[in-house]
Each structure stands twice: as C-alpha cells, then as structure tokens.
Design an enzyme around this catalytic site. Sequence first.
Site, PDB file in Angstrom:
ATOM      1  N   HIS A 296     -12.403  -6.297   7.548  1.00  0.00           N
ATOM      2  CA  HIS A 296     -13.101  -5.867   6.330  1.00  0.00           C
ATOM      3  C   HIS A 296     -14.293  -4.988   6.698  1.00  0.00           C
ATOM      4  CE1 HIS A 296     -10.902  -9.467   4.980  1.00  0.00           C
ATOM      5  NE2 HIS A 296     -10.859  -8.866   3.816  1.00  0.00           N
TER       6      HIS A 296
ATOM      7  N   GLU B 126       0.811  -1.218   0.000  1.00  0.00           N
ATOM      8  CA  GLU B 126       0.000   0.000   0.000  1.00  0.00           C
ATOM      9  C   GLU B 126       0.848   1.274   0.000  1.00  0.00           C
ATOM     10  OE1 GLU B 126      -0.639  -2.755   1.671  1.00  0.00           O
ATOM     11  OE2 GLU B 126      -2.544  -3.355   0.775  1.00  0.00           O
TER      12      GLU B 126
END
Length: 711
Positions: free
Chosen positions: A512, A442
């Site tokens: 999530h 990322e």
Amino acid sequence: MKAVLNGRPATDASTANAAGLSPEQLVAVYRVMLLSRKLDDKEIQLKGQSQIFFQISGAGHEAVLVAAGLTLRPGYDWFFAYYRDRALCLQLGMTPLDMLLAAVGSKDDPNSGGRQMPSHWGHPRLNVVSGSSPTGTQVLHAVGAAEAGVIYSRVAQIADRQSFHHDDEITYVSLGEGATSEGEFWESLNTACTKSLPILFLVEDNGYAISVPVEVQTPGGDISRLVRSFPGLHVDSVDGTDFFASLRSMREATAYVRARRGPAFVHAKVTRPYSHSLSDDEKLYKPAAEREAEARRDPIRRFAEFLKTNGIVTDDQLAAMTADVEREVNEAAMTALAAPKPAKSTAELWVYSPDVDPTSPAFETPARPEGKPETMVGAINRTLKDEMARDPRIVVFGEDVADASKKDALKVVPGKGGVFKLTHGLQRLYGDDRVFNAPLAEANIVGRGVGMAVRKLKPVVEIQFFDYIWPAMMQIRDEMSMFRYRSGNTWSCPMVIRTPIGGYLRGGGPYHSQSGESIFAHCPGIRIAYPSNAVDAAGLLRTSIRCDDPVLFLEHKHLYRQTYNKGEYPGKDFMIPFGKASVRRDGDHVAIVTWGALVQRSLVAAQQAEKDGISVAILDLRTIVPYDWEAIAALVTKTNRVIIAHEDQVMCGFGAEIAARIAGELFEHLDAPVRRVGALNVPVAYCPDLEEAILPQTADVLKAIREIARY
Ligand SMILES: Cc1ncc(C[n+]2csc(CCOP(=O)(O)OP(=O)(O)O)c2C)c(N)n1
C-alpha cells in the site's frame, strides 16, 4: 448419391435450401473462402521472397468465419477480430488490397499505416476495431464496446447518442482456444454475463496454441463444456469446417443476442493446415495421421465437394473461379508491392492526438476560487462532479467507487464512494449507468475502459491502489497506450486512470506504499499527471478528462487530506496545461526538481537550508509525461546545481531520466554533480521505523542540498 468426407456425408442441397441461400449465394460463399485461402498462399509466397515481413494464416477457419460475416452487419455491429479472421473481414467488405497493403507495411494500409503486423485487422467504416497481438486482451475491449452501446441506449443526456449505437447491435469478438486460458477471457465472461451484454464470443478451436494441444490448455479439452454454467450465456458447439452447421449456429447465436436475451458463445472446431505461422513447423509435434485427418475436414475442400455433388457448379466452373480468384489476388499484390511505404520521418507520428494538445494555452484557464479551502480529496471529488455534469459521456467505474450497488440500499445509506471517498456522491447524482462498481479485476477495469473509449465514451476509471495496477499492465502498456499509434491514428482510446499512489502512511507496508511512475513513463502514448496539492489536482484532472489521450492520474494517498496542500476549489473550468511545472520557491544556489510527496519535504528542507545561507529553488513538475524541460533548464542554468528528489527508488526512478538529460544537455552549466534523492532499492516495509529509513525524508533532502552547495 452423397459424397462421403471424413466418414460423414457431405451436406446435401436440402440443407442448403433450409439455409435459404440461392445457388449464386452459395457460389459467392465459396469464392470468399477461396479468396481468403489464396491470399494466405500469396502472402506465404511473398514472405519467401522477403517482400513481406510476417505471415499468419486464416487457413482452416474459413467456413465458420464466412458464416459469421454473413450473419453480422458491417458498419452496424462491432468487430474485435482475431488474427485468423481473414475470411470474416473479406466477407464484411475488406478487400484483398486492404490486406496486402498491411502485409507490405505500406503507408496506405487502412489497418495500421504500416505500424502493425498484417492480419491484425482494423477498418473504421466496417467497425472492425484495430487488433493487437496479445492473445486475450481484445475480449475485454469487446465487453467495453458492448457496454458502450448499452450506455448510449440508456443515457438520454448524450445529445447525439443515436449516431453512436443501434438498439439491436452486436459486438463480435473471436479468439483461439489457447487464448481462453488467459485470465482476461474469464474476466470478460464474468462481465458479459453479470451485465447480460449483447456480445457474441467465437472461439476458433484448431486444437493447438502453437504446439500446445487443447487438453493442456483446457480441463477436459472442451471450452464450451466449461462455460455452460455461466448464467444467461447461450452456448453452442459446432464443426467450424462445416459451413451450414456454422451458419445455423451463428444465426441462432446472433438472434439470441439481437433479441437482448444475453451474450452468446460459439465454440467452433476448425483446422490449422499451415502450422501456427511461418515461424512454426507443425510436423515437429503433430503426427502425420492427425494432419491427414485434418486435411480431410478442410473447409474449402468440403464446400467445393458440396457444390459439385449437388450440381451447383461443375469442375470447369470451379477451375475458372480459382483462376479468377488468383488473378484478383495477383493484381492486388502487384498494386500493394508498388504502394508507398511510410517515410522514416513519420516514425514519431500518432503517439498522441494530433488534434488536441493538452500542453497548449487552450488548457491554461484562470482559476475562479470558490468557498473555503478544500483537501485534495474534496477538490478531486468536485472536479469529477462538475465534469460529469458538463459531459454526459463520462462514465466512472472501478472497485468500490459506487455509493451502493444495491438500489434499495442506496435509499437508506450514506454511500461508500471509493475506499478514499474520492467518488462519493457521484452515483447518486449521475445514476447507475454512469457510475458503477467493477468486479475485483484490474485488467477488466482498464480493458473495458479501452472498449468504451474506442466508442467515444470518456471512461474515468479508478484502480484502487497503485500497488494493484499490475494485472492491468498488459491493457495499459500494450493496448491503451498503443491504440492510436498502431492504427495509424485511425482508432484511439482517450480515457483516464485515477489511482492512489505512494507511501508515508506509517504502516502501509509493501503493498500500500508503492511508487513507480517511471515504469509508465516508459510507455509511449500515456500521459502522466502527479499533482502535489488540491488546486493542481483539480486543474490537472480537468485537463486529463478533456484531453484526447490516455492519462494516468496519480493521486498521492498521503497528500489526500493534508492541511498544507489545501486550496480553494478553482472553479468548474479551471485547467492546468500538461508539461508546465510550477516554481514553488525561487532560489539562487541550488535547484530541486521534484513532484508528489517530495514537494513538501523539499520546501521544508529549503527553509532549513536558508538558515545556513543556502538559497534553494523548488520546481514541482506536476506532470511526468510530458515534463517541463524548459523550466528545468532555466533553473539549472540559473543555479548551476541541481537535485532531483522523488519518493520512488533512486534506481531507475524517473530522476534517472532527468539527470541523464541534464548531464547530456546542460553539462557546461553545472558546477556540481547532479544529485538524486529517493527511496532505497527495497520494498517499503511495514514497521514505521523501517519505512522512515526506506523512503526519502526531509533530512535526506537537506543533506543533499548541503553537499551540493559545497561545490
Ligand atoms: C499474451 C500472449 N502470450 C503469448 C503470445 C504468443 N502467441 C501468439 S499466438 C499464440 C497461440 C495462440 O493460440 P490460440 O489462441 O489457440 O490461437 P491459434 O493461433 O491457434 O488460432 C501464442 C502463444 C501472444 N501473442 N500473446
């Protein structure tokens, strides 16, 4: 007869001849090295007198840096320079005054206008890009900048692309051997090599990262040995205190990169005679014998010895040059000390673009609805397609965002286009140079985006799940958000980070389902959009792309495909200004300030409250930074009762900021306490029953409405 330094003969004139430098050029090399050292000495003196506020030296690194500066081209190549790179910057064309203005924190400092510590170089005319202080972030910017040059060379639709790149340009980036321990260093090598980018890494290895010796940082103590297995990477190791060896190494490396054979890596062993900085005393951890051995390798001493031994200068000429350099440094210091400091009233300037205001009416364009209702996924996908057609500088990358990285596969498969399919079809429409997959890293995604944005591409990157944004946090918080501010509006990196956020997935679990917009709202320099429906998503994404600031664009996963928030695609020019909330329901008794997934839950709760005779107004903020204070104040003034409802934890959620402001500024309008509705202060658990207990539900909003209405 040859002089002997540290057991080695000093370089003789034949080596100099082989380097092709005239005596005058050799003297000029020495002068830049000496100027660099004398500037450090001057700053140390000024720091002792409290006339400057920080000092970190380039001492011991001068030889390899002047060699680099002689080999590279200012204003043509691109430079992401480490804080030790004073000699490089002087060789490229920065002046002593440019440097000392930074040391005194003057408003005229070309590096930062008094906002960043000295030795954090930045100079637009020379293509020296604003430096920060985290040790390893710059390597990913350099990768993105190198990639930008390649993209300009390939994307013919960019009309004025010739003015943005050169076909044989190089991006230079330097770092210390300690910084090679940062993950971002390895992430940058990955991409430099997978994409065979025109980038030159210089590791200036002075043996220590503050007090930590290289053998603690690097297995075997030799970084060049470790990186030799990277495919296509030219690797060289050199004594960076030996100017001629350094020049040879730099010339070979730059020739390799200019010929587009791949990236290059030069590992230069240097010294660090002045401790890490003035806050450090290396005698605490470096034995005297080691320090003495370093002193014998001092690059300035070595080069002076060479010049004398080979009859290029006399002792008298060296003394005269030293006096001349000191005079130049003293004059620059006098000028810098007299230079104006920034006015206190300018402290808030340059957080955002002064040229493009995304809250202005220019971003309020009418909707021209097209076709049947779209989900939020459809609206975002169409907006990306239309914007990419409008502006060929837009590039889209992230994990899994391409349709198919393998060219042959793309001909025979429907394409992936993101785990939620938001980017589906973009690669097929706009090609691999503008839409591509990133490695699973990322920081790599955001850091490269920063480097591309600095070179005026418009990256719209995807972080696959908000829950995994954290490896990029350094790039977001310390780089993307601060580029403009720390460079005094000289550099900026307008870009968009799209990321799916939030829970209510019934099984999303702790990794999530996360929220956390307040964490980013705490980073000045980033704008945050958080749409709750398809039409707002289209309008806000277009504003995000067309504005001149970095934007975090939060897409709620649970809202992606709901039927209640569908809307007709509002056309290819529809924009919603930032900081304009939407009144989703008018009411007289209680106001709810909300956003994201809580908008729908609040609407349902309001309908139920209506049956009890409670009239509830609902304000969807739509953007968190900036947020629409006027709209909040108007509703609070009207209803005298307010609830702030968000999905994120109540504790330190963004509602805390709004509640505090309402209490501080609208106290006399309140007939009831400000109430917050949000998640419990725990992660979001996997089991749907637990998830339901943890995340705020319609019933929680209704309960708050009833309680507040009772006052
Ligand atoms: C990410 C990060 N962690 C810690 C620091 C504090 N720090 C500043 S310089 C430094 C050592 C850097 O060593 P190295 O990369 O070898 O460069 P050198 O200073 O030796 O030239 C550290 C730990 C920092 N600036 N950034």
